[in-house]
Design a protein around this motif. Structure first.
Motif, short mmCIF file in Angstrom:
data_model
loop_
_atom_site.label_atom_id
_atom_site.label_comp_id
_atom_site.label_asym_id
_atom_site.label_seq_id
_atom_site.Cartn_x
_atom_site.Cartn_y
_atom_site.Cartn_z
N ILE A 180 -9.52 11.25 -4.94
CA ILE A 180 -10.46 10.18 -4.59
C ILE A 180 -9.71 8.86 -4.42
O ILE A 180 -9.94 8.11 -3.46
N GLU A 181 -8.80 8.56 -5.33
CA GLU A 181 -8.04 7.32 -5.25
C GLU A 181 -7.18 7.28 -3.99
O GLU A 181 -7.10 6.23 -3.31
N ALA A 194 -20.53 -1.26 5.62
CA ALA A 194 -20.07 -0.28 4.62
C ALA A 194 -21.12 0.79 4.35
O ALA A 194 -20.77 1.89 3.90
N ARG A 206 0.83 -1.21 0.00
CA ARG A 206 0.00 0.00 0.00
C ARG A 206 0.87 1.26 0.00
O ARG A 206 0.57 2.24 -0.70
N ILE A 212 -7.65 8.97 -1.15
CA ILE A 212 -8.48 8.85 0.06
C ILE A 212 -8.81 7.38 0.32
O ILE A 212 -8.74 6.90 1.46
N ASP A 213 -9.12 6.64 -0.75
CA ASP A 213 -9.42 5.22 -0.61
C ASP A 213 -8.16 4.45 -0.18
O ASP A 213 -8.22 3.60 0.72
N SER A 214 -7.04 4.73 -0.82
CA SER A 214 -5.80 4.01 -0.52
C SER A 214 -5.32 4.28 0.90
O SER A 214 -4.93 3.36 1.63
N ARG A 233 -6.74 1.50 7.95
CA ARG A 233 -7.49 0.36 8.50
C ARG A 233 -6.53 -0.75 8.92
O ARG A 233 -6.67 -1.32 10.00
N GLY A 259 -7.14 5.31 3.32
CA GLY A 259 -8.12 4.72 4.24
C GLY A 259 -7.84 3.24 4.48
O GLY A 259 -7.92 2.75 5.61
N SER A 260 -7.49 2.51 3.40
CA SER A 260 -7.15 1.09 3.54
C SER A 260 -5.89 0.92 4.37
O SER A 260 -5.78 0.01 5.20
#
Length: 491
Positions: A40-41, A190, A10, A43-45, A51, A47-48
């Motif tokens: 956007i990409e 989700a 990641r 923020i998702d990455s 997590r 976020g993962s």
């Protein structure tokens, strides 16, 4: 694949964005050069990545807690490095707040408990849904499916804590139902914020255990209080601890008074529209308006005409409960209801009292909660239909939105101008913001209540349709759709 290998992958994925590979002091300005798609990409990455790091932190917090037990005394891990508790150790070491540190410890302890259950099952490994350990016949914690989902990266530590803390510890005879409830909440996590997920877990808990709901209501009722004091500057202050019944009522009072400022429904009478305009133009803040309203209530008491205080719309709390329900030897209702706005569960005694005071409105729905229809005779949905939609949808159906039914408008999934009927099974609740966004931004909602609705992106956007799920806690009481087969058998 090992968790550290995943973390490295990641981080390496982030290295392709040159805007991020700068000094810390230059990062904010550099990030402004990112494209919208990159933001956007990322923020998702990120976020993962967060997590996975959060899961690792929770596991380590659990280990620290296990090694800081009282039986170890001064040799305990936390005490040995100068901290009274493992929570203080995590807080001081990581810089997070006390609440977040406590959550990490509780989640970590739950993971260790589940791991010990698996260790006693001849090495059985839980799959991503936690079923393999159950199949082995091992005694595993009821929250094993939640723990398995956390370790698999399907939910965050915050979501795991919301589910486990919200459901609480079950009675022995309810272990199977609690395990299934945890699994179903994981499947729907989700679609909820962490706060909503916790509320859903608490409501589901009270539905599965109505006798316990009555006890929990009584305990919280005993904690009700009001206290006033003067601070160092002589400013008079106060705090209120509400019980479960009056909190929604008071919230309803303020919602009725302030809804025009908070994006309430646009469709109203001319008199209501004039009152709304006057409220929007009022120079007072929402907090000042709330205070003045509360003082008006205290001053007016029960003798004042409600309309003089509340304006055109009187406040109210609608308690929703399915028909029937058993009663105990004293005639008390042994089933819980839910407050329409917010889904707070209330015990049978409150349902009976609400019925006595306010009467009831019967809504007939089909097996999946879809209500009555009236065809194309009316352009706008009737009051009865809106009540039925509130029962079925539980609020704005847009993914991630938290607006309750009283803030929503009824949307025709097949536009009226294109021949769509004003039928509840093709109507969907949307808040004002998302209703306008849908019409102005080219979005669409297709499907119907019996088959399920899906949100479709603007033409050419390339977005995959997003299934829309009911946010009503009562959805657990309907004959379950295919994804919840067998639910009733354990509920």
């Amino acid at each position: 694949m090992g968790i550290l290998t995943e973390l490295r992958g990641r981080v390496e994925g982030l290295s392709s964005f040159a805007e991020l590979d700068v000094a810390r002091s230059e990062l904010p300005a550099s990030a402004l050069g990112l494209t919208d798609a990159a933001v956007i990409e990322l923020i998702d990455s990120v976020g993962s990545l967060a997590r996975d790091v959060g899961t690792l932190q929770a596991v380590l917090a659990g280990v620290a807690a296990r090694r800081s037990g009282r039986e170890r005394g001064v040799e305990g891990l936390s005490t040995a490095v100068g901290h009274r508790t493992p929570v203080e150790l995590i807080r001081a070491t990581t810089g997070v707040g006390r609440g977040e540190a406590a959550r990490a410890v509780r989640v970590g302890e739950a993971l260790l408990e589940a791991a010990e259950g698996l260790a006693g099952s001849s090495g059985a490994n839980a799959d991503a849904d936690g079923r393999a350990a159950e199949a082995s016949g091992a005694e595993v914690a009821w929250h094993a499916p939640v723990d398995a989902a956390l370790l698999a990266g399907r939910i965050t530590p915050a979501q795991s804590h919301a589910i486990i803390a919200g459901l609480g510890e079950p009675a022995e005879e309810l272990l199977t139902a609690w395990c299934e409830a945890g699994r179903r909440l994981v499947d729907e996590a989700a679609g909820w914020s962490v706060e909503q997920l916790g509320e859903q877990a608490r409501t589901l808990r009270d539905m599965l255990d109505p006798a316990g709901a009555e006890e929990r209501f009584a305990r919280r009722f005993e904690r009700r209080s009001f206290r006033m004091w003067a601070d160092g500057d002589g400013q008079q202050r106060g705090t209120i601890v509400f019980d479960d019944e009056m909190a929604p009522w008071v919230r309803g009072v303020f919602d009725a008074a302030l809804r025009p400022r908070r994006g309430g429904p646009r469709f109203m009478t001319d008199a209501e529209r004039a009152d709304a305009a006057a409220l929007i133009d009022d120079q007072r803040t929402n907090e000042q308006l709330s205070y003045d309203l509360l003082m008006d209530l205290v001053r007016a008491g029960a003798l004042t005409d409600a309309k003089q205080v509340f304006g055109a719309r009187e406040p109210g709390v609608r308690v929703v409960v399915t028909a029937g329900g058993t009663r105990d030897a004293l005639g008390r209702l042994v089933s819980s209801g839910v407050v329409e706005d917010g889904g707070t569960a209330v015990p049978g005694s409150v349902v009976d009292r609400a019925t006595c005071i306010g009467g009831r409105v019967e809504v007939t729905v089909d097996g999946c909660g879809n209500p009555l229809s009236v065809g194309r005779e009316e352009r706008l949905f009737t009051r009865a239909q809106r009540v039925a939609l509130a029962v079925r949808d539980g609020g704005c159906m847009w993914p991630g939105c938290e607006r309750p039914p009283s803030y929503c408008e009824a949307h025709h999934s097949v536009p009226w101008s294109e021949g769509g009927a004003t039928d509840s099974d093709v109507g969907v609740l949307l808040c004002r913001f998302h209703h306008l966004l849908l019409h102005n931004g080219g979005w669409s909602i297709r499907g119907s209540g019996p088959t399920g609705f899906a949100l479709h992106g603007p033409p050419g956007s390339g977005r995959e349709p997003v299934p829309l799920r009911s946010k009503s806690p009562l959805r657990w009481r309907w004959d379950p759709p295919p994804d919840r087969v067998g639910w009733r058998s354990v509920a």
